[in-house]
Design a protein around this motif. Structure first.
Motif, PDB file in Angstrom:
ATOM      1  N   UNK A 115       0.834  -1.214   0.000  1.00  0.00           N
ATOM      2  CA  UNK A 115       0.000   0.000   0.000  1.00  0.00           C
ATOM      3  C   UNK A 115       0.862   1.255   0.000  1.00  0.00           C
ATOM      4  N   UNK A 116       1.930   1.242   0.778  1.00  0.00           N
ATOM      5  CA  UNK A 116       2.820   2.407   0.824  1.00  0.00           C
ATOM      6  C   UNK A 116       3.568   2.594  -0.489  1.00  0.00           C
ATOM      7  N   UNK A 117       3.914   1.496  -1.125  1.00  0.00           N
ATOM      8  CA  UNK A 117       4.671   1.611  -2.381  1.00  0.00           C
ATOM      9  C   UNK A 117       3.837   2.257  -3.479  1.00  0.00           C
ATOM     10  N   UNK A 118       2.517   2.156  -3.392  1.00  0.00           N
ATOM     11  CA  UNK A 118       1.659   2.790  -4.395  1.00  0.00           C
ATOM     12  C   UNK A 118       1.849   4.303  -4.398  1.00  0.00           C
ATOM     13  N   UNK A 119       2.108   4.884  -3.232  1.00  0.00           N
ATOM     14  CA  UNK A 119       2.320   6.325  -3.165  1.00  0.00           C
ATOM     15  C   UNK A 119       3.667   6.727  -3.742  1.00  0.00           C
ATOM     16  N   UNK A 120       4.629   5.824  -3.717  1.00  0.00           N
ATOM     17  CA  UNK A 120       5.942   6.123  -4.289  1.00  0.00           C
ATOM     18  C   UNK A 120       5.914   6.094  -5.811  1.00  0.00           C
ATOM     19  N   UNK A 121       4.986   5.359  -6.372  1.00  0.00           N
ATOM     20  CA  UNK A 121       4.916   5.253  -7.830  1.00  0.00           C
ATOM     21  C   UNK A 121       4.741   6.622  -8.482  1.00  0.00           C
TER      22      UNK A 121
END
Length: 176
Positions: free
Chosen positions: A155-161
């Motif tokens: 879920x957190x990695x989606x914001x890094x995209x």
């Protein structure tokens, strides 16, 4: 339990975690900080992702006032900022001054978010959702939170995209 009661409960729990982290940092007893931060990261991530899906998305569509719709958009962006800060905090040594500063900023972002959510956003929600709907939204949120608690890193990695996209250069008229 309605969505408003659930959100207030979650907000109080997160506030308690921030206070425990700050107390540990102030007292230089950092032994609890990693565990407290992990719990905070799980709670904030699961809460924000689930809330966006079951509360903010329908509220944006059904909002009866322009102000209510704008607060909902802002709330979603605040969730994004929170998760970006959680990403950064997860990559820093918790004994650093930078970590201490970022956790303070995260606390302030969350505090501001809670004030707006429990004020104008709840007010708008109560205009458009019946008590029964508010209870169903809470049930859905609880279910989704449990799922997101097992998918925090994803879920957190989606914001890094978003940050990995190329910067779009825009030209602006010369205002000099």
């Amino acid at each position: 339990m309605t969505i408003y009661e659930l959100l207030r409960r979650d907000h109080r729990h997160v506030d308690h975690l921030f206070k425990r982290i700050q107390k540990a940092l102030d007292g230089r007893d950092l032994s609890e900080v990693p565990e407290l931060f992990d719990e905070l990261k799980v709670e904030l991530t699961a809460h924000s992702k689930a809330e966006q899906e079951v509360f903010y998305q329908p509220l944006k569509v059904l909002a009866q006032s322009k102000e209510g719709e704008e607060y909902t958009w802002e709330g979603e962006e605040e969730h994004h900022v929170m998760r970006l800060l959680l990403n950064e905090l997860s990559r820093l040594p918790f004994r650093s001054e930078e970590w201490a500063a970022k956790i303070k900023v995260l606390s302030e972002v969350v505090e501001h978010h809670v004030e707006e959510e429990e004020g104008p956003i709840f007010k708008e929600g109560k205009k458009v959702f019946s008590d029964e709907e508010a209870e169903k939204i809470a049930d859905s949120m609880e279910t989704l939170k449990e799922i997101y608690k097992t998918q925090v890193d994803q879920a957190l990695s989606e914001d890094l995209a978003l940050l990995q996209r190329p910067i779009e250069h825009q030209s602006y008229p010369n205002q000099l």
